[in-house]
Design a protein around this motif. Structure first.
Motif, PDB file in Angstrom:
ATOM      1  N   GLU A   1     122.394  39.611  35.181  1.00 31.82           N
ATOM      2  CA  GLU A   1     123.713  38.960  35.280  1.00 31.82           C
ATOM      3  C   GLU A   1     124.540  39.509  36.440  1.00 31.82           C
ATOM      4  OE1 GLU A   1     124.587  42.738  33.231  1.00 31.82           O
ATOM      5  OE2 GLU A   1     122.983  41.260  33.081  1.00 31.82           O
TER       6      GLU A   1
ATOM      7  N   LYS B   1     125.793  33.981  28.526  1.00 35.93           N
ATOM      8  CA  LYS B   1     127.159  34.503  28.377  1.00 35.93           C
ATOM      9  C   LYS B   1     127.990  33.559  27.512  1.00 35.93           C
ATOM     10  CE  LYS B   1     131.142  35.923  31.164  1.00 35.93           C
ATOM     11  NZ  LYS B   1     131.681  36.030  32.562  1.00 35.93           N
ATOM     12  N   ASP B   2     127.776  32.249  27.681  1.00 38.89           N
ATOM     13  CA  ASP B   2     128.525  31.266  26.890  1.00 38.89           C
ATOM     14  C   ASP B   2     128.005  31.163  25.457  1.00 38.89           C
ATOM     15  OD1 ASP B   2     130.059  30.681  29.116  1.00 38.89           O
ATOM     16  OD2 ASP B   2     128.844  28.951  29.715  1.00 38.89           O
TER      17      ASP B   2
ATOM     18  N   ALA C   1     124.352  23.563  35.422  1.00 36.34           N
ATOM     19  CA  ALA C   1     124.314  24.540  36.515  1.00 36.34           C
ATOM     20  C   ALA C   1     123.253  24.196  37.553  1.00 36.34           C
ATOM     21  CB  ALA C   1     124.067  25.935  35.952  1.00 36.34           C
TER      22      ALA C   1
ATOM     23  N   MET D   1     124.355  32.766  32.977  1.00 37.89           N
ATOM     24  CA  MET D   1     125.637  32.120  32.683  1.00 37.89           C
ATOM     25  C   MET D   1     125.615  31.459  31.309  1.00 37.89           C
ATOM     26  SD  MET D   1     126.570  30.415  36.392  1.00 37.89           S
ATOM     27  CE  MET D   1     127.845  29.438  35.608  1.00 37.89           C
TER      28      MET D   1
ATOM     29  N   LYS E   1     119.708  32.842  37.294  1.00 38.15           N
ATOM     30  CA  LYS E   1     121.168  32.929  37.400  1.00 38.15           C
ATOM     31  C   LYS E   1     121.838  31.968  36.415  1.00 38.15           C
ATOM     32  CE  LYS E   1     124.431  35.089  39.632  1.00 38.15           C
ATOM     33  NZ  LYS E   1     124.523  36.569  39.533  1.00 38.15           N
TER      34      LYS E   1
ATOM     35  N   LEU F   1     127.154  27.922  39.967  1.00 41.38           N
ATOM     36  CA  LEU F   1     126.626  29.278  39.981  1.00 41.38           C
ATOM     37  C   LEU F   1     127.496  30.195  40.829  1.00 41.38           C
ATOM     38  CD1 LEU F   1     122.807  28.494  40.416  1.00 41.38           C
ATOM     39  CD2 LEU F   1     124.035  29.017  38.302  1.00 41.38           C
TER      40      LEU F   1
ATOM     41  N   ASP G   1     131.045  30.545  38.828  1.00 47.49           N
ATOM     42  CA  ASP G   1     130.905  30.966  37.420  1.00 47.49           C
ATOM     43  C   ASP G   1     131.558  29.960  36.478  1.00 47.49           C
ATOM     44  OD1 ASP G   1     130.191  32.483  35.262  1.00 47.49           O
ATOM     45  OD2 ASP G   1     131.828  33.920  35.451  1.00 47.49           O
TER      46      ASP G   1
END
Length: 424
Positions: free
Chosen positions: A307, A266-267, A413, A263, A259, A420, A423
């Motif tokens: 995701e 995505k960044d 995280a 994240m 998880k 988490l 987000d």
């Protein structure tokens, strides 16, 4: 009437395989859909089921042979045919039994004691079928496989079973063939310098080729960070019983890391991208490849769209992969694709490593063992459960700044799992 056993379809673009192991012997009864052979492809081991019930007849190929899709590898006889064939194939013993009656002499009884041990040996070793990886491990350590409990499909011995027996000290050394107990106990006269040559499995050859290609084609660099596992360990201890009661699966650490990786990807989308020719392909989804242990080595099935999954769904998927890996039922479709890989060497005790990326992916995250180390918190030296994280990446696509930022996002995280949920 004999039924042909053919090599099944092996997957897209896969046209041939290697016969890894015969799971049944000629003359043995088989049921419809019961596995009779194991084939090794470039990615997975595939079991070949019997198309009908009957008795395994002639084996048309040997272990280690290469076979094409659709090739006939064996025959299945109906229930009555093999009995007649077996009787005609062994007329000598029948005559030997009949001969003593009219002659009334004890001479024919002599072969019986000699035959009995051979039959015993065959029956003792017959049920034990070993995969190439297990066979190699047993030979390397000189173990008796019949003294190790198997946990694989149909009670078969897996690589993990052998390693666990070695670690626990319960593995028993195999006595040399034909040796008496006294001879077995006698010390060796000198150090052994014997060698054994074992052909690499098709899977191992493919792994070796792909890893070398990754080193040759990508500019691989590894960067490290460490993470304090206190918060995750406390959350796991607090909620593991409720989690298992609600979801029917244990709460592990991999769910948190998958998880957190989604994240971070995505960044930092470059870590989730790949190079194709002179183009960069950015993936707007996270198909996370996770390494799981299998009898033939590590397999890397893919969690699709991780995701969008909850931690419970991720844990269930990983548990299913682990179970199927031990059974040898993972398919090539399970391992196709993947945009980023997580490899957990910590389960084997690894403290630090530099993992190699899995082409065409551009990044792989290595997890390691958790151990208490002294760290400074609020000006005080305290012991905390720490883990090293290692990110290997393709420097052609990912700069050092992006790699470090990715690991910092992972660290934040894991050290504060609330991120988490919101987000962040």
């Amino acid at each position: 009437m004999a039924t042909e056993v053919k090599v099944p379809t092996l997957g897209e673009s896969v046209t041939e395989a290697t016969v890894g192991q015969w799971l049944k012997k000629p003359g043995e009864a088989v049921k419809a859909d019961e596995p009779i052979a194991s084939l090794e492809t470039d990615k997975v081991a595939i079991e070949v089921p019997s198309p009908v019930s009957g008795v395994l007849g002639e084996l048309l190929v040997k272990e280690g042979d290469t076979v094409n899709v659709g090739a006939v590898i064996a025959t299945i006889e109906d229930g009555g045919a093999p009995a007649a064939k077996a009787a005609s194939a062994a007329p000598a013993p029948a005559k030997a039994e009949a001969a003593p009656a009219p002659a009334a002499t004890p001479a024919p009884a002599a072969p019986a004691p000699a035959a009995a041990p051979a039959a015993e040996s065959e029956s003792a070793s017959g049920p034990i079928t070993l995969s190439p990886a297990v066979r190699r491990l047993v030979l390397e350590h000189g173990l008796d496989p019949s003294r190790i409990t198997g946990t694989g499909k149909d009670g078969r011995l897996t690589k993990d079973d052998v390693l666990a027996a070695i670690a626990a000290g319960t593995a028993v050394a195999a006595a040399p063939a034909g040796a008496s107990p006294a001879a077995s106990a006698a010390p060796a006269s000198g150090p052994s310098r014997e060698q054994e040559r074992v052909k690499m499995t098709r899977l191992r050859q493919t792994v070796a080729r792909r890893l070398k290609e990754a080193q040759n084609n990508a500019a691989i660099l590894t960067t490290f960070n460490d993470v304090d596992m206190t918060a995750v360990i406390e959350a796991r201890a607090k909620y593991k019983d409720l989690f298992e009661k609600k979801h029917g699966i244990r709460l592990g650490f991999m769910g948190f890391f998958v998880k957190a990786a989604c994240m971070a990807l995505k960044d930092i989308p470059g870590v989730n991208a790949q190079i194709e020719g002179d183009e960069i392909v950015y993936n707007n989804f996270c198909d996370i490849s996770v390494a799981v242990s299998a009898p033939n080595g590590l397999m890397v099935p893919v969690i699709r769209n991780a995701e969008s999954m909850s931690i419970a769904e991720i844990e269930k998927t990983i548990a299913d992969f682990g179970k199927r890996a031990k059974e040898g039922s993972l398919s090539m479709a399970d391992m196709a694709g993947g945009t980023f890989t997580i490899s957990n060497g910590g389960v084997f005790g690894s403290l630090l490593s530099t993992p190699i990326i899995n082409p065409p992916q551009s990044g792989v995250l290595g997890l390691h063992r958790i151990e208490e180390r002294p760290v400074v918190r609020n000006g005080q030296i305290v012991a905390r459960p720490m883990m090293y994280l290692a990110l290997s990446y393709d420097h052609r696509l990912i700069d050092g700044r992006e790699a470090v930022t990715f690991l910092v996002a992972m660290k934040n995280a894991i050290e504060d799992p609330t991120r988490l949920l919101i987000d962040l």
